[in-house]
Structure formats: C-alpha cells, structure tokens
Design a protein around this motif. Structure first.
Motif, mmCIF file in Angstrom:
data_model
loop_
_atom_site.group_PDB
_atom_site.id
_atom_site.type_symbol
_atom_site.label_atom_id
_atom_site.label_comp_id
_atom_site.label_asym_id
_atom_site.label_seq_id
_atom_site.Cartn_x
_atom_site.Cartn_y
_atom_site.Cartn_z
ATOM 1 N N LEU A 227 -5.937 -12.866 -18.474
ATOM 2 C CA LEU A 227 -5.167 -12.104 -19.399
ATOM 3 C C LEU A 227 -6.108 -11.326 -20.662
ATOM 4 N N THR A 228 -7.346 -11.754 -20.831
ATOM 5 C CA THR A 228 -8.120 -10.988 -21.564
ATOM 6 C C THR A 228 -8.867 -9.674 -20.896
ATOM 7 N N ARG A 229 -8.891 -9.789 -19.492
ATOM 8 C CA ARG A 229 -9.446 -8.671 -18.696
ATOM 9 C C ARG A 229 -8.398 -7.413 -18.534
ATOM 10 N N LEU A 230 -8.585 -6.264 -19.172
ATOM 11 C CA LEU A 230 -7.967 -5.141 -18.899
ATOM 12 C C LEU A 230 -8.837 -4.143 -18.222
ATOM 13 N N GLU A 231 -8.923 -3.680 -16.881
ATOM 14 C CA GLU A 231 -9.837 -2.843 -16.167
ATOM 15 C C GLU A 231 -9.192 -1.744 -15.540
ATOM 16 N N THR A 232 -10.115 -0.831 -15.412
ATOM 17 C CA THR A 232 -9.879 0.220 -14.602
ATOM 18 C C THR A 232 -10.670 0.406 -13.312
ATOM 19 N N SER A 233 -10.130 0.550 -12.174
ATOM 20 C CA SER A 233 -10.734 0.431 -10.924
ATOM 21 C C SER A 233 -10.327 1.938 -10.193
ATOM 22 N N GLU A 234 -10.855 1.847 -8.829
ATOM 23 C CA GLU A 234 -10.367 3.045 -7.981
ATOM 24 C C GLU A 234 -9.686 2.293 -6.889
ATOM 25 N N SER B 151 -3.180 3.679 11.749
ATOM 26 C CA SER B 151 -1.854 3.531 12.571
ATOM 27 C C SER B 151 -0.629 3.871 11.687
ATOM 28 N N THR B 152 -0.936 3.275 10.139
ATOM 29 C CA THR B 152 0.094 3.441 9.283
ATOM 30 C C THR B 152 -0.778 3.915 8.054
ATOM 31 N N LEU B 153 0.102 3.981 6.780
ATOM 32 C CA LEU B 153 -0.397 4.427 5.586
ATOM 33 C C LEU B 153 -0.961 3.248 4.921
ATOM 34 N N LYS B 154 -2.408 3.211 4.255
ATOM 35 C CA LYS B 154 -2.631 1.808 3.493
ATOM 36 C C LYS B 154 -3.122 2.145 2.384
ATOM 37 N N LEU B 155 -2.939 1.334 1.263
ATOM 38 C CA LEU B 155 -3.295 1.524 -0.112
ATOM 39 C C LEU B 155 -4.532 0.413 -0.077
ATOM 40 N N GLU B 156 -5.717 0.971 -0.472
ATOM 41 C CA GLU B 156 -6.939 0.274 -0.687
ATOM 42 C C GLU B 156 -7.440 0.228 -2.209
ATOM 43 N N PHE B 157 -7.565 -1.135 -2.730
ATOM 44 C CA PHE B 157 -8.177 -1.152 -4.017
ATOM 45 C C PHE B 157 -9.759 -1.216 -3.669
ATOM 46 N N SER B 158 -10.415 0.011 -3.947
ATOM 47 C CA SER B 158 -11.884 0.178 -3.062
ATOM 48 C C SER B 158 -12.964 -0.291 -3.872
ATOM 49 N N THR B 159 -12.909 -0.516 -5.242
ATOM 50 C CA THR B 159 -13.886 -0.813 -6.126
ATOM 51 C C THR B 159 -13.472 -2.398 -6.495
ATOM 52 N N TYR B 160 -14.362 -3.224 -6.820
ATOM 53 C CA TYR B 160 -14.265 -4.634 -7.320
ATOM 54 C C TYR B 160 -13.477 -4.770 -8.585
ATOM 55 N N SER B 161 -12.493 -5.401 -8.559
ATOM 56 C CA SER B 161 -11.448 -5.719 -9.723
ATOM 57 C C SER B 161 -11.230 -7.325 -9.880
ATOM 58 N N ILE B 162 -10.197 -7.361 -10.890
ATOM 59 C CA ILE B 162 -9.698 -8.797 -10.878
ATOM 60 C C ILE B 162 -8.855 -9.111 -9.536
ATOM 61 N N LEU B 163 -8.323 -8.110 -8.723
ATOM 62 C CA LEU B 163 -7.491 -8.437 -7.618
ATOM 63 C C LEU B 163 -8.363 -8.985 -6.478
ATOM 64 N N HIS B 164 -9.796 -8.413 -6.583
ATOM 65 C CA HIS B 164 -10.595 -9.088 -5.568
ATOM 66 C C HIS B 164 -11.101 -10.430 -5.947
ATOM 67 N N ASP B 165 -10.872 -10.909 -7.060
ATOM 68 C CA ASP B 165 -11.228 -12.360 -7.305
ATOM 69 C C ASP B 165 -10.649 -13.308 -6.593
ATOM 70 N N LEU B 166 -9.262 -12.924 -6.066
ATOM 71 C CA LEU B 166 -8.724 -13.846 -5.163
ATOM 72 C C LEU B 166 -9.125 -14.020 -3.926
ATOM 73 N N ALA B 167 -10.118 -13.160 -3.496
ATOM 74 C CA ALA B 167 -10.765 -13.196 -2.302
ATOM 75 C C ALA B 167 -12.289 -13.947 -2.336
ATOM 76 N N ASP B 168 -12.660 -14.123 -3.546
ATOM 77 C CA ASP B 168 -14.048 -14.500 -3.704
ATOM 78 C C ASP B 168 -14.086 -16.107 -4.185
ATOM 79 N N ALA B 169 -14.760 -16.766 -3.484
ATOM 80 C CA ALA B 169 -14.936 -18.235 -3.542
ATOM 81 C C ALA B 169 -15.295 -18.654 -4.751
ATOM 82 N N SER B 170 -16.066 -17.679 -5.630
ATOM 83 C CA SER B 170 -16.762 -18.104 -6.818
ATOM 84 C C SER B 170 -15.695 -18.191 -7.919
ATOM 85 N N PHE B 171 -14.662 -17.808 -7.703
ATOM 86 C CA PHE B 171 -13.451 -17.758 -8.689
ATOM 87 C C PHE B 171 -12.296 -18.879 -7.768
#
Length: 307
Positions: free
Chosen positions: A104-111, A118-138
């Motif tokens: 909760l201490t992180r307030l970020e701006t990402s892209e 084949s369908t429409l995709k929303l991609e969070f394209s630069t590293y952010s707190i969302l990417h931490d969930l896919a990062d083994a270091s977190f």
C-alpha cells in the motif's frame, strides 16, 4: 462429320463456360474473404476504441480482486486461495495509475496498451506492482520461492452491468473490473469489511441456489473474514440409526472484497454455471449472484441444521 464437329464444339463451349464459372466463383470467394477480413478488422478496431473509452470513463478508475493461483489445489500450494486487490486509473491512452494491497506504500504510474489479435487484449506493458505477482523474487513466505502465478495480459470479454469482464491470457480465469470509488483509494476493503462486520453477522451462514423461487440446493457455509480470508462449504448428514450428525467438506475457496460485493475463487459450481461474484443486497441483507435462470445466495441463518 458435321455431327462430331458439333459435339466437339459443344464440349468446348461447355468446358469454357464451366471454367469461367469456376474462375468467377473463386473471384467471388476471394472478395467475400477479403470483405469478411475487413469487417472483422473493423469490428475489432471499433471494440478497441470502445474499450479505451470505457477504461477512461470511470472517474476513480477500476477495482480488480485477483486470485492469481485460483487454479491451484490448496493441498499442493498453501495460500493458493489468497486474493490481492488492485486499483487502476487509466489517465490517458497509454498510462495507468495503480495501487495494490500487495504494497500500500506504492502508488505507481505504468503504461498499458490495447492489442488486436484473435480477440482484444489489455496489456500492462511496463513493469509495475501487478508484475510482482509473476516474479519469483516477490514470492509469499512459505512458498519456497515460487512466483504467485500472476498475469498481466487480459483478454476483453465485454461488460456485465457497468463492470468490465476479462479473462487472463494463459489460464483463462475470469476477472471483473468494478468501478472504483474515492473511498477505495483510501482503504480498498473498507466498504465490504464494514458490511461483514455490522450488517452480515449471524449464528451461521448458508449457500443456496434456486430457480424462479424453487430451492434446488443448500449447504452450510463458513466465512473466515480476517487474515487469509476463506469460504468453506459443508453438507450435513444424520445417521438414521445412531442420530450422529456428520459434516462433510465439499468446497474450500478464497474470499475477496470488491467494491459492491464479495468474490469466491474458485467459484461455486452448480448446474454447469460458476458463481464467483456475489453482490450485496442491502435490503435483504444477503449476497446474491444470478446467472441465467439460477440465483445463488449467501445469507445468514439461525436454523440449527445449518449450524
């Protein structure tokens, strides 16, 4: 001789006509394919512009309750039922401001980007707190350094009421973007936490499913409202000879707090439908989910058979 020549001439004319017809049909087919491809591209491009407008339309952004490991078995991966809340405010065509219960201490701006495939995709394209969930270091403590299975590419699947519906790109888990409130940016879970603490207190709880008022199923339900929040379903049977009552575990899932309801993941399956989002019904003091002609409810009870 004349007859033979006439037959030969007729064959040539027929063959020529047939070839012309084949060429014409092939030409039409190519034109139809091109028209279909163009119309499909136009539809996707229109959907892209509509989604971009939707993402920016909510003044306080969107809230996502995400269970990144909801497809994992709890017996294999401890903590697989844990949820994380995210707030996303799409400020323009490429930037998104975000906050999460991860930190909760992180307030970020990402892209972000909207991509056509084949369908429409929303991609969070630069590293952010969302990417931490896919990062083994977190990784969460006790998970042996294993990443939490998060994704950052979401496939668009339209709208439900005023919410936006997505699926994760790899696991195809349904996600729901709810319109966020100013209060969410102060305390993401306050609204539902207060409801559970004050308006949804009972000796016991029950999950039930009905069709047009006819009850089809009910089960004992327990809620763990704090810490690692969970939902557990049981059935209760009484031995007709001994009178001994037995409770049998049928479902254990994670519990998440949205803006206007609760999330249960993995969802509760019944008659081929999966109920995972239950909206708060303030009038009747219960959480309700409706899919097609089936209504599922989670309500408080004092009935001894559900205690």
């Amino acid at each position: 001789m004349k007859l033979t020549k006439m037959k030969t001439t007729s064959k040539i004319k027929f063959t020529t006509a047939a070839m012309a017809l084949v060429i014409l049909m092939a030409s039409c087919s190519k034109k139809d394919d091109k028209i279909f491809e163009e119309s499909s591209t136009i539809r996707l491009e229109t959907a892209k512009q509509e989604l971009r407008a939707d993402l920016k339309s909510s003044p306080e952004g969107w809230k996502l309750v995400y269970f990144p490991m909801s497809t994992e078995a709890l017996t294999v991966v401890p903590g697989a039922n844990k949820s994380y809340s995210f707030l996303f405010k799409f400020t323009d065509d490429t930037h998104v401001q975000m906050k999460s219960t991860l930190d909760l201490t992180r307030l970020e701006t990402s892209e972000y980007a909207l991509k056509l495939g084949s369908t429409l995709k929303l991609e969070f394209s630069t590293y952010s707190i969302l990417h931490d969930l896919a990062d083994a270091s977190f990784a969460e403590p006790g998970m042996g350094g294993r990443a939490r299975g998060g994704e950052f590419e979401f496939l668009s699947y339209g709208r439900a009421d005023r919410d936006l519906i997505f699926q994760t790109n790899r696991k195809h888990v349904e996600l729901r973007f709810e319109r966020a409130t100013k209060e969410d940016w102060v305390d993401m879970n306050a609204t539902i936490s207060n409801i559970l603490a004050t308006d949804f207190v009972a000796p016991g709880y029950v999950f039930s499913a009905s069709r047009e008022g006819t009850k089809l199923k009910d089960s004992i339900l327990t809620l763990t409202k704090t810490g690692t929040k969970t939902v557990t379903l049981y059935t209760k049977t009484t031995n007709p000879t001994t009178g001994v009552v037995t409770k049998t575990l049928t479902r254990r899932a994670g519990l998440g707090y949205g803006t206007k309801g609760i999330y249960i993941m993995p969802g509760i399956e019944f008659e081929g439908k999966t109920f995972y989002f239950f909206q708060w019904d303030a009038t009747n003091k219960k959480f309700v989910s409706k899919i097609g002609d089936i209504t599922a409810e989670i309500a408080g009870t004092s009935d001894p058979k559900f205690l």
